[in-house]
Design an enzyme around this catalytic site. Structure first.
Site, short mmCIF file in Angstrom:
data_model
loop_
_atom_site.label_atom_id
_atom_site.label_comp_id
_atom_site.label_asym_id
_atom_site.label_seq_id
_atom_site.Cartn_x
_atom_site.Cartn_y
_atom_site.Cartn_z
N GLU A 104 35.47 45.08 -11.20
CA GLU A 104 34.51 44.19 -11.84
C GLU A 104 33.11 44.43 -11.26
OE1 GLU A 104 37.66 40.41 -12.00
OE2 GLU A 104 35.71 40.21 -11.01
N LYS B 249 29.90 43.31 -9.48
CA LYS B 249 29.57 42.22 -8.55
C LYS B 249 28.17 41.73 -8.87
CE LYS B 249 29.65 40.85 -3.72
NZ LYS B 249 28.60 39.85 -3.94
N ASP C 57 24.81 39.38 -8.32
CA ASP C 57 24.02 38.88 -7.20
C ASP C 57 23.59 37.45 -7.51
OD1 ASP C 57 22.90 39.11 -4.76
OD2 ASP C 57 21.34 40.52 -5.31
N ARG D 182 27.86 32.01 -5.35
CA ARG D 182 29.29 31.84 -5.59
C ARG D 182 29.61 30.35 -5.79
NH1 ARG D 182 33.85 34.76 -3.65
NH2 ARG D 182 35.67 34.01 -4.82
N ARG E 219 30.43 27.55 -2.50
CA ARG E 219 31.55 27.99 -1.65
C ARG E 219 31.67 27.13 -0.40
NH1 ARG E 219 29.92 33.92 0.56
NH2 ARG E 219 31.42 33.45 2.19
N PHE F 14 34.89 34.94 -13.17
CA PHE F 14 35.78 36.09 -12.99
C PHE F 14 37.22 35.70 -12.68
CE2 PHE F 14 33.25 35.79 -8.97
CZ PHE F 14 34.24 35.32 -8.13
N ARG G 111 39.40 35.77 3.59
CA ARG G 111 38.80 37.07 3.23
C ARG G 111 39.95 38.07 3.16
NH1 ARG G 111 33.82 38.81 2.72
NH2 ARG G 111 32.88 37.03 3.80
N ASP H 98 -0.12 47.57 -39.21
CA ASP H 98 -1.06 48.57 -38.70
C ASP H 98 -2.51 48.21 -39.05
OD1 ASP H 98 -2.15 50.88 -37.68
OD2 ASP H 98 -1.54 52.15 -39.36
N ASP I 201 3.09 48.49 -43.67
CA ASP I 201 3.75 49.75 -44.01
C ASP I 201 5.24 49.51 -44.28
OD1 ASP I 201 4.69 52.30 -44.26
OD2 ASP I 201 3.94 53.03 -42.34
#
Length: 588
Positions: free
Chosen positions: A22, A24, A26, A29, A44, A116, A187, A423, A512
């Site tokens: 996926e 990521k 910026d 979260r 988070r 996600f 993690r 124009d 035009d």
């Protein structure tokens, strides 16, 4: 309060079939929770972000899903493009407390929740494998159809997502094991993040023993300016060597320019490095070679396969060089490339700048590299295409300052857009273009036709109407343009005309409609022009269309900053193709 599952930083991507990938983003979260009481956003670390981003959680008039509560994991972002977020703007937004100001900014540059993962849909889903959760999430968001909550696409092919991330100057990629379950407060190595580093060079000038940060500088002409600071990435031996060097060779932890290093980062702007990480010593570089000019070039991330040449060559009278132009093309590629997809391109080349000889080119030259592709014509020639960063910047290196596009895709018979070309007789009459565009916008709105406007980059304006390929023939689009053109000429015959012969137009603006035909082209959005100002064919917001508007104010020096700050006015171009009232347009 549970904290989200976090990815582990990895320098190399896993490429086995058991992984998916996926982009990521910026941003911030966050968890998005939807209950019968409404939506909330939680960071988070457990902070309630709901009041900061009302445009995401405002679901008034939307029928909620039946399977509540719903819990999504994702990233709050302000999107520049579908694959690139603007973290700087998001940071500013996150500091604002006043409700009125938040509401105002939410209208100008709305934030989006890029979801996600789905962790709860009435029942807990965290023990399901990633692929199953992803399928549930995709189906769920398709049914809800909220524009400020979007689904992060999963890719199976590493090379495909790597190219997308590079083209769109993304932050990086997250690799996820297909079978991985969701583990809160951890993690995990079942999720890996691979950063798309920019690498910049600077010389060391200061060490702070209290926080262990090293300061880097570069030369901006004769002046030393800050590049930023870093502390991470050094192994213990490198760190000890540097501290000793500063202590022995420096004075009070300050050092005269002598040692150059390369640092990985995500951004290097205004004397700050974002997420800096030491990469290597550059004993081959002298401090005088660590310059602001080099920083701009390194941050641009031109494709390795494009070998830039004679970058110091001046292309525009105001002193702008080929290097300035290539940096512009690279920064704007994410905004330009969508309009180049599957389209032949005609370029106007100025190999030695706008004051020297120029020529049109629409066929691929024999000396072009393989990545500059095209379509084989009946006469055996290969037409040019520039729908990749590599081909776009290669052509830029050849002095292609202007990119002109047809109204249909290669090998197609029908147009996929309608364009009015307004124009005026000269630049001083640009205000006539504004009046004409406003009148046309009024007529198009009455017909419920979605339209977009851009400067031509020179003296006029162009109105774009995206349509689905095959929905209208060239004959039908021309009839549509002609009908509206004659309506506004009838409204103001003293300032508008459809007269093709210049000598018969006088001081009137030419509407035009003849130009919109098979085989004809028009300047591409964000293409530069061979003007003294290095002006750009710039998409505008309709609210910007005022008599005081100056089309030469948009140049290769400021358009990249413009889209970063305000967004691209053509951002929703593709989405409106299927919403056009085609039957009404045919009847006009």
């Amino acid at each position: 309060m549970n904290q989200p599952m976090l990815p582990t930083l990895s320098s190399t991507p896993p490429k086995e079939d058991k992984w998916m990938y996926e982009i990521k983003y910026d941003g911030f979260r966050a968890f998005l929770k939807w209950t019968k009481k409404g939506m909330t956003l939680t960071s988070r670390n457990g902070k309630d972000l709901s009041s900061y981003f009302p445009e995401i959680i405002n679901v008034h008039g939307i029928e909620p899903p039946t399977d509540l509560p719903l819990l999504l994991d994702g990233e709050i972002v302000i999107l520049n493009t579908p694959y690139q977020a603007n973290f700087g703007l998001l940071q500013k937004r996150g500091r604002i407390k006043k409700s009125e100001k938040i509401q105002s900014l939410a209208k100008k540059r709305p934030a989006t929740f890029m979801a996600f993962d789905v962790l709860q849909q009435k029942e807990d889903l965290s023990s399901h494998p990633y692929t199953k959760r992803k399928a549930i999430l995709h189906s769920l968001l398709e049914d809800i159809d909220l524009p400020q909550i979007q689904h992060v696409t999963a890719f199976e092919d590493w090379e495909e997502i790597k190219q997308i991330c590079f083209d769109y100057l993304g932050e990086g990629i997250v690799a996820k094991l297909r079978k991985s379950t969701y583990t809160y407060n951890k993690r995990s190595r079942e999720w890996l993040k691979i950063k798309q580093w920019r690498t910049v060079s600077g010389f060391l000038t200061k060490y702070n023993p209290e926080n262990e940060y090293y300061t880097l500088e570069v030369f901006d002409k004769e002046q030393r300016v800050s590049l930023g600071s870093f502390k991470h990435g050094l192994d213990s031996e490198q760190a000890q060597t540097l501290r000793t060097f500063f202590k022995e060779k420096g004075e009070n932890w300050h050092l005269e320019p002598s040692v150059c290093v390369d640092v990985h980062c995500l951004q290097a702007e205004a004397g700050e490095l974002r997420e800096p990480l030491f990469n290597e010593f550059r004993f081959d570089l002298a401090p005088r070679e660590c310059t602001e000019e080099k920083r701009r070039w390194d941050i641009a991330m031109l494709p390795e396969e494009v070998e830039a040449s004679h970058t110091e060559k001046i292309l525009w009278s105001k002193g702008l060089t080929k290097q300035d132009y290539l940096i512009y093309l690279r920064r704007m590629a994410p905004y330009m490339l969508p309009y180049f997809q599957k389209k032949k391109v005609t370029v106007i080349r100025y190999p030695d700048g706008i004051k020297q000889q120029s020529f049109f080119q629409k066929h691929r030259p024999d000396y072009a590299p393989d990545f500059v592709g095209g379509w084989k014509e009946e006469d055996g020639e290969v037409s040019l295409r520039a729908d990749q960063v590599s081909s776009l910047t290669w052509l830029g290196n050849q002095g292609a300052l202007e990119f002109h596009l047809p109204f249909q895709k290669a090998l197609a018979k029908h147009p996929d857009e309608i364009i009015f070309d307004l124009d005026p007789p000269n630049r001083s009459s640009f205000h006539l273009s504004v009046v004409a565009a406003q009148l046309l916008k009024h007529l198009l709105d009455k017909l419920e036709v979605r339209s977009f406007v851009k400067t031509s980059g020179n003296k006029g304006l162009q109105i774009h109407i995206p349509i689905e390929e095959g929905s209208l023939s060239y004959e039908e689009t021309r009839k549509f343009i002609e009908s509206l053109a004659k309506l506004i000429v009838k409204e103001k015959p003293d300032i508008f005309t459809t007269e093709r012969l210049k000598k018969k137009r006088g001081d009137r603006l030419y509407v035009d409609y003849v130009q919109h035909a098979e085989g004809k082209t028009i300047i591409a959005p964000y293409s530069a022009r061979a003007t003294e100002e290095a002006s750009v064919a710039t998409p505008l917001f309709w609210s910007e269309l005022k008599e005081s508007l100056d089309p030469t104010a948009f140049t290769i020096e400021n358009v990249a900053e413009r889209v970063q700050e305000f967004g691209c006015p053509f951002q929703d171009y593709d989405q409106f193709r299927q919403l056009q009232p085609i039957e009404i347009m045919k009847e006009l």
